[in-house]
Design an enzyme around this catalytic site. Structure first.
Site, PDB file in Angstrom:
ATOM      1  N   CYS B  83       0.833  -1.215   0.000  1.00 29.28           N
ATOM      2  CA  CYS B  83       0.000   0.000   0.000  1.00 29.28           C
ATOM      3  C   CYS B  83       0.864   1.261   0.000  1.00 29.28           C
ATOM      4  O   CYS B  83       0.338   2.360  -0.173  1.00 29.28           O
ATOM      5  CB  CYS B  83      -0.931   0.011   1.212  1.00 29.28           C
ATOM      6  N   ILE B 209     -12.440  -0.106  -1.451  1.00 35.21           N
ATOM      7  CA  ILE B 209     -11.782  -0.674  -2.636  1.00 35.21           C
ATOM      8  C   ILE B 209     -12.187   0.184  -3.824  1.00 35.21           C
ATOM      9  O   ILE B 209     -13.373   0.447  -4.028  1.00 35.21           O
ATOM     10  CB  ILE B 209     -12.208  -2.144  -2.810  1.00 35.21           C
ATOM     11  N   LYS B 328      -9.839   7.198   3.761  1.00 32.09           N
ATOM     12  CA  LYS B 328     -11.201   6.802   4.086  1.00 32.09           C
ATOM     13  C   LYS B 328     -12.226   7.350   3.087  1.00 32.09           C
ATOM     14  O   LYS B 328     -13.105   6.625   2.636  1.00 32.09           O
ATOM     15  CB  LYS B 328     -11.553   7.274   5.501  1.00 32.09           C
ATOM     16  N   HIS B 332      -8.894   4.840  -1.365  1.00 31.79           N
ATOM     17  CA  HIS B 332      -7.576   4.239  -1.190  1.00 31.79           C
ATOM     18  C   HIS B 332      -7.288   3.242  -2.320  1.00 31.79           C
ATOM     19  O   HIS B 332      -7.325   2.036  -2.121  1.00 31.79           O
ATOM     20  CB  HIS B 332      -7.554   3.547   0.188  1.00 31.79           C
TER      21      HIS B 332
END
Lengths: 141, 385
Positions: B83, B209, B328, B332
């Site tokens: 990430c 997602i 959030k 992301h």
């Protein structure tokens, strides 16, 4: 089919075999070539007794591919008696009965099945320490 | 070493782009950044991406995107750190310019996560963890974070409601960001009624997602004014690592790599946390926001949620965080996130953040985390007026 990756870790998965660092005495699970505590070579096998307590836990409802059949199931970090934390599923317990500090012991169960013709992969899970609970109840009675 | 500045930025709206492919997402953000800097052809392209191989069966991604952007022939490499891939690519770009290897470097973060169903994406995200010792047990990436959150609540005596301040701030800020995925504010009530997805993590404690792409263009600071009237200087670029597996850490509730990368960054920039005007932190989960504030020196241990509860993290608070929605609510798209953070910080330092502008912002910190704190990459940016 991925055969070798599961075969080569059989002693870890089925016997909870790790290592003890001959230099600093750190007990290591899983085994690795270099001790993370003192950075010296680690190579002496060490069998963990399989008992520990729940350090933290979470119940998985949305399982990753390959684990759908088991959902919901509870994942835990278990603090082994000899020191290390391990990640594993809890078994033989209702998710609502799990709490931090619960005494647990290692058992061998199916971790995943890779389809009709695929492999069945076994490994460690942890369950509440049943025998001793029963013994204690008996003693109370 | 040469000083490095950002001279161009570009971003695509974060969301579910069913009609746009991975390569086109990347090319569009890249071309927007090149246009912003007035550059036709950079010397090199570094692409941050985590899942193109796993979800898209596509590697050589940087080469592909270079070609589809009309840049066939240039140096192009993909950089991966789960990430934190976006910030990792920026780190490589900074090293290339600072080291005198290249003059003009493009850095792109891009991710396409919505081409497969949720179970595939859940399994793919788990590749950020330790496959042989975490993944094999059916652990999901969310459940790893849930393990941390539950133990944190127990040890620190923090109730779940205390985390509500993070998603409330993120959604409020995203409402003013046209590139954010979720632009509707939420309330404390919305939070407390949200369904659990991995107890104690509820729907609003977890980033979505999604698909996205963002890009920045770098050059030596001494040349930055040739290309931009408002360049932003990269005052620090620092990477640190910890164990990949949570169980391999002596104290799982303190993110050592996050602390180490922040300390290195403060040293490079010659400032401390008290001088940071805004902090784009890695709020993939509410618990990580709290732990990051603690590891970076903004809150004592166990008190990360108090900054949020006291209303100090809004654009006009003492420490504005996630000023354009954070992971959030902006979204992301994993390998792109680190570059979105830098694009947003650049907007703040250029004074172009609109309703969410942090007044008088000079120093911005961005932090991108791989896995559950296995890789931490911190950048500090300085506005040039």
């Amino acid at each position: 089919m991925r055969l070798a990756p599961h075969w080569r870790v059989r002693a870890q998965r089925l016997q909870l075999r790790g290592e003890v660092c001959q230099c600093c005495g750190e007990r290591l699970f899983p085994p690795r070539d270099v001790c993370p505590a003192c950075h010296q070579p680690a190579d002496k096998p060490f069998a963990f007794c399989g008992e520990g307590t729940v350090y933290s836990f979470s119940t998985v409802y949305e399982a990753p591919k390959g684990y759908e059949r088991f959902a919901p199931y509870t994942i835990a970090l278990v603090r082994l008696k000899e020191g290390p934390l391990v990640t594993a599923q809890l078994t033989d317990i209702d998710p609502s009965d799990v709490r931090i500090g619960l005494p647990v012991e290692m058992v061998t169960r199916v971790l995943r099945e890779e389809g009709e013709d695929g492999m069945v992969i076994y490994g460690y899970k942890f369950r509440p320490v049943l025998e001793r609970e029963a013994a204690r109840e008996e003693a109370r009675a | 070493m040469r000083d490095v500045s950002i001279i161009g930025i570009g971003q695509i709206e974060v969301g579910e782009h069913w009609d746009v492919s991975l390569r086109d997402l990347g090319a569009r953000a890249l071309l927007a950044a090149l246009a912003d800097a007035g550059i036709d052809r950079p010397d090199a392209l570094y692409v941050g991406n985590m899942l193109s191989g796993t979800l898209g069966s596509q590697e050589q991604l940087a080469t592909l995107i270079a070609d589809w952007s009309g840049l066939r022939g240039i140096e192009a490499l993909k950089v991966e750190a789960a990430c934190a891939s976006g910030a990792a690519a920026l780190r490589v770009g900074v090293m290339a310019v600072a080291g005198g290897i290249h003059e003009i470097v493009a850095v792109l973060g891009v991710e396409k996560m919505t081409d497969l169903d949720g179970e595939e994406a859940t399994a793919a995200l788990m590749t950020a963890a330790d496959a042989e010792y975490e993944g094999i047990h059916g652990t999901s990436f969310i459940s790893l974070n849930a393990l941390l959150m539950r133990r944190y609540m127990e040890d620190m005596g923090v109730p779940q409601e205390a985390f509500a301040g993070f998603p409330i701030n993120a959604h409020a800020n995203a409402a003013n960001n046209p590139n954010a995925m979720f632009r509707q504010p939420i309330t404390r009530d919305t939070y407390s009624r949200a369904p659990m997805i991995a107890d104690p993590i509820n729907l609003f404690d977890s980033a979505p997602i999604c698909d996205g792409a963002a890009a920045v263009i770098l050059c030596p600071t001494e040349r930055a004014r040739e290309f931009s009237s408002r360049p932003v200087r990269i005052a620090a670029s620092a990477v640190a690592t910890d164990s990949v597996a949570l169980h391999d850490r002596r104290e799982p509730l303190f993110l050592l790599a996050v602390q180490a990368s922040a300390l290195k960054a403060y040293r490079q920039a010659g400032i401390g946390p008290e001088e940071i005007d805004l902090f784009e932190l890695h709020d993939a989960f509410s618990i990580i926001a709290a732990l990051s504030l603690e590891a970076c020196g903004f809150a004592p241990r166990g008190e990360g949620t108090r900054l949020a509860a006291d209303g100090q993290i809004g654009p006009r608070g003492r420490l504005p965080i996630c000023t354009m929605g954070g992971l959030k609510a902006r979204g992301h798209p994993v390998g792109a996130t680190g570059i979105y953070q830098v694009v947003e910080a650049t907007l703040q330092l250029r004074g172009l953040a609109g309703a969410n502008q942090v007044p008088g912002a000079r120093w911005a910190m961005t932090q991108n985390i791989g896995g559950v704190g296995g890789t931490a990459i911190t950048h500090i940016l300085e506005g040039q007026g």
